[in-house]
Design an enzyme around this catalytic site. Structure first.
Site, PDB file in Angstrom:
ATOM      1  N   ASP A 409      18.018  21.990  17.298  1.00 25.83           N
ATOM      2  CA  ASP A 409      17.720  20.986  16.274  1.00 25.83           C
ATOM      3  C   ASP A 409      16.356  20.346  16.542  1.00 25.83           C
ATOM      4  OD1 ASP A 409      18.197  19.483  14.013  1.00 25.83           O
ATOM      5  OD2 ASP A 409      19.451  18.003  15.017  1.00 25.83           O
ATOM      6  N   GLU A 412      11.027  21.460  14.270  1.00 26.19           N
ATOM      7  CA  GLU A 412       9.937  21.779  13.342  1.00 26.19           C
ATOM      8  C   GLU A 412       8.547  21.844  14.010  1.00 26.19           C
ATOM      9  OE1 GLU A 412      13.463  21.090  11.675  1.00 26.19           O
ATOM     10  OE2 GLU A 412      12.418  19.492  12.738  1.00 26.19           O
TER      11      GLU A 412
END
Length: 841
Positions: A409, A412
């Site tokens: 998680d 990005e």
């Protein structure tokens, strides 16, 4: 005045004011492609890249690649993504034709079978190759629907507009391209194009820099801030042809463990082991199947990766809990975030010693961001020590938490600062800014330095993929088992190693509806194990929304309930009897289909393709399915169509069906379609989602689905072959058998593919044949014990006998003359021992 300014800005944004001044020369053809020099005449000012080299390669009969690179200076190119062909094909083998226009420069690619232009770098339109502003336009000049171009929450097909691609921690909002900048976690610059007659082709722009994609009804244009033009065109001509051709390039999807198709449960907010045990015990006490329990960041010490809080999750007690899961055939998956806390502990200190962190452009040492644990540093996945470091950290965590999969998680990568905390931002004054949004927003400084002289500006969107790939290789290389790795951020090619979920969604009916295009897109991108957080992650759900989402979401390839600690509890038993019953039924419907799902997953790992698909993939010439009814239904494989309820308060659904024979999955009743092929289906809240089976297919339904508590139990369940006859009285289907765990199952050939084929020879006789294309898997004791029943949808009379070599093997039979459904109980035989069953009527 404001209107005039907006119009001028829009024209500039679309490149209307730009010109194509490049000229191609020295065009050299070979048997496998061509090369040419492409120059900007005169002495253009910076930042124009004046001298380009064009290289066109006929990679496969259905795929062509063209590259435009700076002939004088090396530029950033994305490494290790595509799988090159063993050898380029010849002009005679190619199913396309390429033409080069010399002045101005242009490039046209045409499909040979029908003469349709599938790529057109139009010499009369914009073409630009500046250092930080490259424009590539594909001007098709005919009406086209475009699909793909991820990641975003959007319409299917993509509406005309401007769409940004740049990995970003953003949970929405809905993106209609007006304005750009609503990009999300992943970078997937692939599209499928479909004309009104059902002809399809595809394109893939291999470029990891931030970009905008301009969609009109007749064109698609890419505008990127770096890298090179490296473009692949796929001939099709059917939608699934395009997808398999793309998967051949980026790799077929990874073969997931069998257990990964089971029901998953998670919540952020199980702050201690007692809370996690409570959730698990709720499934057991309510007789709801459960296969995989997850933990969010609650388990960590101060949100520090690779730690386990011994106070809230005592080591011994937690391991006892995981042992309980394992003993029951269940699995456990924890979350891990992308950044390492910058504090004095083993994970941070080891990374410092091994020099595996992204470097700062502002000071010596690691770039510093901020996430859940506070100040944090980020892995440089290009450093040769990164993989070993990551595997070592995973090994240490697994010593105190015997996990079976991994959840990546915040990759990005996410950052609570814009750029490096405490320092000015870099690259925030570009000649062109995709999305009209500072590219440092909620991520690390784009001037961050990587091993080998690389900079974050170029490699930013690759972070999540590398985190997931290195996590997956821990399972394959260290544990010698298949990876079950779910990531939030992705790039093209991720699917050959790992899988994904759609990120932080919202508990709203429209977000539930938009999950369908999201799952479509990632199946196209080569990541079939994909799904949305069922009932929604953010905000409070309702019993109605949650029930409807269970009916839909249990049919996602990846089916998991998950929500935030800020929202109300949404476990199936926490919102009343309607949700409890509906959720339980929905999970058991999924379990009835588990053999079909695994066969589909195995097939796409073997050959490429999609599992959860828009109906126009099967019926590409149906214009209603391309747009109006593109995502209010979906197909699971080629055999099932599903019409979920997607609006609040509805108790029925207006369902459009492709032109074919369709039977109710649950009872076999055929449906009679009117001229517009649209009927109203009953859809009570406390009920089952509408699923219909297509004539011509066979599905092996698991007999024990009403009682099984894990899909592991279903490996030992007999099956009922559900045979749905087409207009010719024919049907086929399959079953994939393997151990569900081994890494090299496909490459070693250690599997069995069973094919079922039914043919109604006459009104009095039918034959069901069993063949094996790769009979190499040795089943464990009790596994797949065989066929218990055969149910035929569309039969015209009752079954009078079923025989093998003249010997009766039928115990009981039933016939519903109203619905034309017949069935026979089969005894004393096993498909391993026979090649066909003979039916008499």
């Amino acid at each position: 005045m404001v209107t005039k300014i907006l119009i001028i800005f829009s024209l500039c944004l679309l490149g209307v004011l730009s010109q194509n001044s490049y000229v191609a020369s020295n065009i050299q053809w070979s048997n496998n492609g061509l090369t040419a020099t492409v120059n900007y005449p005169g002495n253009p000012a910076q930042p124009v890249v004046a001298n380009l080299l064009l290289n066109v390669t006929f990679e496969t009969p259905q795929r062509i690649r063209f590259k435009l690179t700076d002939s004088t200076t090396a530029r950033w190119e994305v490494p290790d993504i595509v799988i090159p062909p063993s050898a380029p094909v010849t002009i005679k083998q190619a199913q396309y034709t390429v033409k080069v226009n010399s002045s101005p420069f242009g490039l046209t690619i045409t499909r040979n079978s029908n003469g349709q232009v599938i790529f057109n770098l139009d010499p009369t339109q914009v073409f630009q190759y500046n250092n930080q502003d490259i424009i590539l336009l594909n001007n098709l000049n005919y009406a086209t629907n475009f699909y793909g171009i991820g990641e975003r929450v959007t319409n299917f097909p993509i509406l005309p507009g401007v769409y940004t691609i740049f990995s970003r921690d953003a949970a929405g909002p809905y993106d209609d391209g007006q304005p750009p900048g609503s990009n999300m976690y992943s970078n997937q610059p692939f599209y499928l194009a479909l004309d009104s007659e059902g002809n399809s082709h595809g394109g893939f722009f291999l470029n990891s820099n931030a970009m905008d994609v301009f969609i009109t009804s007749t064109s698609i244009k890419f505008r990127t801030v770096g890298g090179v033009i490296d473009f692949f065109v796929f001939v099709g001509p059917d939608p699934e042809d395009v997808i398999t051709q793309y998967h051949q390039l980026v790799g077929n999807p990874v073969l997931i463990p069998y257990w990964g198709l089971g029901w998953n449960h998670c919540r952020w907010g199980y702050n201690n082991l007692t809370a996690l045990q409570w959730a698990y015990n709720g499934y057991i006490s309510n007789n709801i199947p459960i296969d995989i329990m997850w933990t969010d960041i609650d388990y960590m010490i101060g949100y520090q990766d690779f730690t386990l809080d011994p106070t809230r999750y005592p080591y011994d007690e937690f391991q006892d809990f995981i042992d309980t899961l394992h003993e029951a055939g269940r699995r456990f998956v924890p979350i891990t975030d992308a950044a390492i806390a910058q504090t004095n502990y083993f994970a941070y200190n080891t990374g410092l010693t091994q020099n595996v962190y992204i470097g700062s452009a502002n000071h010596p040492g690691a770039l510093v961001g901020q996430v859940w644990p506070g100040n944090a540093v980020y892995i440089d996945w290009f450093h040769p020590n990164a993989t070993g470091y990551w595997h070592s950290m995973m090994s240490q965590l697994r010593q105190v938490m015997e996990f079976d999969g991994f959840w990546c998680d915040m990759n990005e990568p996410s950052n609570f600062c814009n750029g490096e905390c405490g320092y000015p931002e870099h690259y925030n004054n570009l000649p062109y800014t995709p999305g009209q949004t500072d590219l440092n927003t909620k991520t690390i400084d784009l001037a961050g330095t990587h091993y080998g002289g690389l900079i974050e500006y170029n490699v930013h969107s690759l972070y999540g993929m590398h985190m997931a790939i290195n996590s997956a290789s821990f399972f394959t290389d260290v544990l010698n088992t298949r990876p079950f790795v779910i990531t939030r951020s992705s790039f093209a090619g991720l699917g050959r190693s790992a899988s994904k979920w759609l990120g932080d969604n919202f508990s709203q009916f429209n977000w539930m509806a938009y999950s369908i295009p999201g799952v479509f897109n990632f199946n196209m991108f080569g990541i079939p194990l994909i799904g949305a957080d069922i009932c929604g992650f953010n905000d409070d759900t309702t019993p109605e929304l949650c029930s409807r989402w269970f009916q839909l979401g249990t049919l996602y390839p990846f089916a998991r309930q998950h929500n935030t600690k800020e929202a109300i509890s949404q476990e199936p038993w926490m919102m009343g009897p309607t949700l409890l019953e509906t959720a339980t039924w929905a999970i058991r419907v999924r379990y009835s289909l588990i053999n079909y799902y695994y066969y589909l997953m195995f097939s796409v790992s073997l050959n490429g393709g999609v599992v959860f698909k828009p109906a126009f993939f099967e019926y590409p010439g149906d214009a209603n399915l391309q747009d109006v009814h593109s995502s209010d239904n979906f197909m699971v494989g080629s055999a099932l169509i599903v019409h979920p309820v997607l609006t609040q308060g509805a108790t029925n659904v207006t369902a459009y069906f492709p032109s074919d024979l369709w039977y109710n999955w649950y009872n076999g009743l055929p449906i009679s379609l009117p001229y517009n092929r649209t009927i109203v289906l009953n859809a009570p809240l406390r009920g089952l989602v509408n699923i219909h089976m297509r004539g011509g297919y066979i599905i092996p339904r698991a007999d024990d689905h009403p009682t099984a508590m894990t899909i592991q139990e279903l490996r030992y369940s007999t099956i009922t072959l559900v045979v749905a006859l087409d207009a010719e009285g024919v049907a086929s289907g399959g079953l994939a058998l393997d151990d569900g765990l081994s890494v090299n199952t496909i490459s070693s050939g250690n599997y069995t593919l069973m094919t079922y084929m039914y043919k109604q020879v006459s009104s009095k006789q039918g034959i069901l044949s069993f063949t094996s294309s790769n009979h190499k898997y040795t089943k464990a004791a009790g596994e797949y014990p065989g066929v218990s029943n055969v149910v035929i949808y569309g039969c015209q009379s009752q079954i009078s006998a079923v025989t093998v070599n003249g010997v009766s093997v039928m115990d009981n039979q039933q016939f519903d003359g109203t619905g034309n459904v017949c069935s026979a109980e089969i005894v004393g035989v096993h498909p391993d021992d026979i090649t066909q069953l003979n039916f008499s009527f």
